[in-house]
Design a protein around this motif. Structure first.
Motif, PDB file in Angstrom:
ATOM      1  N   VAL A  45       0.837  -1.199   0.000  1.00 40.54           N
ATOM      2  CA  VAL A  45       0.000   0.000   0.000  1.00 40.54           C
ATOM      3  C   VAL A  45       0.873   1.251   0.000  1.00 40.54           C
ATOM      4  CG1 VAL A  45      -1.845  -1.208   1.217  1.00 40.54           C
ATOM      5  CG2 VAL A  45      -0.125   0.052   2.531  1.00 40.54           C
ATOM      6  N   ARG A  46       0.235   2.387  -0.282  1.00 37.70           N
ATOM      7  CA  ARG A  46       0.947   3.660  -0.247  1.00 37.70           C
ATOM      8  C   ARG A  46       1.066   4.084   1.203  1.00 37.70           C
ATOM      9  NH1 ARG A  46      -1.564   7.037  -5.397  1.00 37.70           N
ATOM     10  NH2 ARG A  46      -0.941   5.523  -6.987  1.00 37.70           N
ATOM     11  N   LEU A  47       2.230   3.935   1.757  1.00 41.24           N
ATOM     12  CA  LEU A  47       2.412   4.040   3.194  1.00 41.24           C
ATOM     13  C   LEU A  47       2.092   5.396   3.792  1.00 41.24           C
ATOM     14  CD1 LEU A  47       5.653   1.907   3.461  1.00 41.24           C
ATOM     15  CD2 LEU A  47       3.323   1.202   3.976  1.00 41.24           C
ATOM     16  N   PRO A  48       2.417   6.511   3.145  1.00 42.98           N
ATOM     17  CA  PRO A  48       2.147   7.799   3.800  1.00 42.98           C
ATOM     18  C   PRO A  48       0.681   8.233   3.759  1.00 42.98           C
ATOM     19  CG  PRO A  48       3.904   7.958   2.151  1.00 42.98           C
ATOM     20  CD  PRO A  48       3.162   6.676   1.910  1.00 42.98           C
ATOM     21  N   GLU A  49      -0.143   7.483   3.057  1.00 42.29           N
ATOM     22  CA  GLU A  49      -1.528   7.908   2.885  1.00 42.29           C
ATOM     23  C   GLU A  49      -2.431   7.254   3.905  1.00 42.29           C
ATOM     24  OE1 GLU A  49      -1.073   8.472  -1.960  1.00 42.29           O
ATOM     25  OE2 GLU A  49      -2.821   7.458  -1.110  1.00 42.29           O
ATOM     26  N   SER A  50      -3.168   8.067   4.624  1.00 43.32           N
ATOM     27  CA  SER A  50      -4.026   7.532   5.672  1.00 43.32           C
ATOM     28  C   SER A  50      -5.100   6.613   5.112  1.00 43.32           C
ATOM     29  CB  SER A  50      -4.660   8.681   6.465  1.00 43.32           C
ATOM     30  OG  SER A  50      -5.422   9.511   5.626  1.00 43.32           O
ATOM     31  N   LEU A  51      -5.522   6.834   3.887  1.00 43.60           N
ATOM     32  CA  LEU A  51      -6.553   5.982   3.293  1.00 43.60           C
ATOM     33  C   LEU A  51      -6.070   4.552   3.056  1.00 43.60           C
ATOM     34  CD1 LEU A  51      -8.230   8.427   0.753  1.00 43.60           C
ATOM     35  CD2 LEU A  51      -9.132   7.619   2.932  1.00 43.60           C
ATOM     36  N   SER A  52      -4.760   4.330   3.140  1.00 39.88           N
ATOM     37  CA  SER A  52      -4.223   2.983   2.957  1.00 39.88           C
ATOM     38  C   SER A  52      -4.480   2.089   4.162  1.00 39.88           C
ATOM     39  CB  SER A  52      -2.714   3.044   2.704  1.00 39.88           C
ATOM     40  OG  SER A  52      -2.426   3.712   1.491  1.00 39.88           O
ATOM     41  N   TYR A  53      -4.902   2.667   5.265  1.00 39.66           N
ATOM     42  CA  TYR A  53      -5.016   1.935   6.519  1.00 39.66           C
ATOM     43  C   TYR A  53      -6.478   1.698   6.886  1.00 39.66           C
ATOM     44  CZ  TYR A  53      -0.139   3.042   6.538  1.00 39.66           C
ATOM     45  OH  TYR A  53       1.174   3.143   6.170  1.00 39.66           O
ATOM     46  N   ASP A  54      -6.729   0.492   7.347  1.00 42.77           N
ATOM     47  CA  ASP A  54      -8.099   0.069   7.619  1.00 42.77           C
ATOM     48  C   ASP A  54      -8.460   0.134   9.094  1.00 42.77           C
ATOM     49  OD1 ASP A  54      -6.813  -1.996   5.342  1.00 42.77           O
ATOM     50  OD2 ASP A  54      -8.748  -1.089   4.820  1.00 42.77           O
ATOM     51  N   TYR A  55      -7.452   0.104   9.934  1.00 42.19           N
ATOM     52  CA  TYR A  55      -7.704   0.080  11.374  1.00 42.19           C
ATOM     53  C   TYR A  55      -6.886   1.177  12.042  1.00 42.19           C
ATOM     54  CZ  TYR A  55      -9.235  -4.604  10.070  1.00 42.19           C
ATOM     55  OH  TYR A  55      -9.847  -5.662   9.457  1.00 42.19           O
ATOM     56  N   TRP A  56      -7.508   1.812  13.017  1.00 43.54           N
ATOM     57  CA  TRP A  56      -6.872   2.913  13.729  1.00 43.54           C
ATOM     58  C   TRP A  56      -7.070   2.755  15.228  1.00 43.54           C
ATOM     59  CZ3 TRP A  56      -4.228   6.905  11.301  1.00 43.54           C
ATOM     60  CH2 TRP A  56      -4.318   6.925   9.909  1.00 43.54           C
ATOM     61  N   GLY A  57      -6.057   3.189  15.969  1.00 42.05           N
ATOM     62  CA  GLY A  57      -6.205   3.247  17.409  1.00 42.05           C
ATOM     63  C   GLY A  57      -6.898   4.530  17.827  1.00 42.05           C
ATOM     64  N   GLN A  58      -7.095   4.661  19.121  1.00 38.25           N
ATOM     65  CA  GLN A  58      -7.808   5.813  19.643  1.00 38.25           C
ATOM     66  C   GLN A  58      -6.900   7.021  19.824  1.00 38.25           C
ATOM     67  OE1 GLN A  58      -6.585   3.431  21.496  1.00 38.25           O
ATOM     68  NE2 GLN A  58      -5.590   4.512  23.183  1.00 38.25           N
ATOM     69  N   GLY A  59      -5.606   6.806  19.741  1.00 37.46           N
ATOM     70  CA  GLY A  59      -4.645   7.891  19.853  1.00 37.46           C
ATOM     71  C   GLY A  59      -4.094   8.042  21.260  1.00 37.46           C
ATOM     72  N   THR A  60      -2.894   8.559  21.326  1.00 42.79           N
ATOM     73  CA  THR A  60      -2.261   8.853  22.608  1.00 42.79           C
ATOM     74  C   THR A  60      -1.622  10.240  22.517  1.00 42.79           C
ATOM     75  OG1 THR A  60      -0.722   8.035  24.303  1.00 42.79           O
ATOM     76  CG2 THR A  60      -0.061   7.720  22.009  1.00 42.79           C
ATOM     77  N   GLN A  61      -1.826  11.035  23.552  1.00 37.30           N
ATOM     78  CA  GLN A  61      -1.359  12.416  23.528  1.00 37.30           C
ATOM     79  C   GLN A  61       0.128  12.484  23.855  1.00 37.30           C
ATOM     80  OE1 GLN A  61      -3.116  15.455  22.929  1.00 37.30           O
ATOM     81  NE2 GLN A  61      -1.045  16.319  22.995  1.00 37.30           N
ATOM     82  N   VAL A  62       0.846  13.217  23.031  1.00 39.59           N
ATOM     83  CA  VAL A  62       2.246  13.527  23.302  1.00 39.59           C
ATOM     84  C   VAL A  62       2.355  15.049  23.394  1.00 39.59           C
ATOM     85  CG1 VAL A  62       4.589  13.512  22.379  1.00 39.59           C
ATOM     86  CG2 VAL A  62       3.139  11.476  22.166  1.00 39.59           C
ATOM     87  N   THR A  63       2.858  15.519  24.517  1.00 35.61           N
ATOM     88  CA  THR A  63       3.030  16.946  24.729  1.00 35.61           C
ATOM     89  C   THR A  63       4.497  17.229  25.001  1.00 35.61           C
ATOM     90  OG1 THR A  63       0.797  17.137  25.644  1.00 35.61           O
ATOM     91  CG2 THR A  63       2.338  18.948  26.083  1.00 35.61           C
ATOM     92  N   VAL A  64       5.072  18.096  24.186  1.00 36.77           N
ATOM     93  CA  VAL A  64       6.476  18.444  24.325  1.00 36.77           C
ATOM     94  C   VAL A  64       6.555  19.892  24.785  1.00 36.77           C
ATOM     95  CG1 VAL A  64       8.729  18.494  23.221  1.00 36.77           C
ATOM     96  CG2 VAL A  64       7.001  16.855  22.437  1.00 36.77           C
ATOM     97  N   SER A  65       7.078  20.096  25.965  1.00 35.99           N
ATOM     98  CA  SER A  65       7.166  21.441  26.520  1.00 35.99           C
ATOM     99  C   SER A  65       8.492  22.087  26.147  1.00 35.99           C
ATOM    100  CB  SER A  65       7.021  21.386  28.036  1.00 35.99           C
ATOM    101  OG  SER A  65       8.097  20.671  28.606  1.00 35.99           O
ATOM    102  N   SER A  66       8.446  23.397  25.993  1.00 38.10           N
ATOM    103  CA  SER A  66       9.670  24.123  25.593  1.00 38.10           C
ATOM    104  C   SER A  66      10.445  24.613  26.808  1.00 38.10           C
ATOM    105  CB  SER A  66       9.283  25.307  24.709  1.00 38.10           C
ATOM    106  OG  SER A  66       8.380  26.137  25.384  1.00 38.10           O
TER     107      SER A  66
END
Length: 129
Positions: free
Chosen positions: A108-129
């Motif tokens: 599949v075309r790896l950088p394209e989100s439409l290539s993927y059928d399953y997704w997780g719920q996400g995890t927050q990453v916060t980078v402080s300056s």
């Protein structure tokens, strides 16, 4: 039912490191492409990294967005049905929700989100300056 569950997000200072994990259940993704995307507030979801089967037995190739090359490493453990994202030298502008994705297909075309059928719920990453 297929589920992808991310973990490992959190708050880190600029220049620090985090390792994200994505555990898949409900089916195996041994030779399927798996990837990480991220979405910052007010921005579109963007490709971060992917790992895909090379076509040779047990050999996988990694692909990265230019912005993370040399700092992020994607890997997978097929025995655990898990993909990882090691993130080093994090920058404040990389604050985002990070999503794991898996494809049912190969080649599949790896950088394209439409290539993927399953997704997780996400995890927050916060980078402080």
């Amino acid at each position: 039912q297929v589920q992808l569950v991310e973990s490992g997000g959190g708050l880190v200072q600029a220049g620090g490191s985090l390792q994200l994990s994505c555990a898949a259940s409900g089916r195996t993704f041994s030779n399927n492409a798996m990837a990480w995307f991220r979405q910052a507030p007010g921005k579109e979801r963007e490709f971060v990294a992917a790992v895909a089967w090379s076509g040779s037995w047990n050999v996988f190739n990694a692909y990265y967005a230019n912005s993370v090359k040399g700092r992020f490493t994607i890997s997978r453990d097929n025995d655990k049905n898990t993909v990882y994202l090691q993130m080093n030298r994090l920058k404040p502008e990389e604050t985002a929700v990070y999503y794991c994705a898996a494809s049912q297909g190969v080649g599949v075309r790896l950088p394209e989100s439409l290539s993927y059928d399953y997704w997780g719920q996400g995890t927050q990453v916060t980078v402080s300056s």
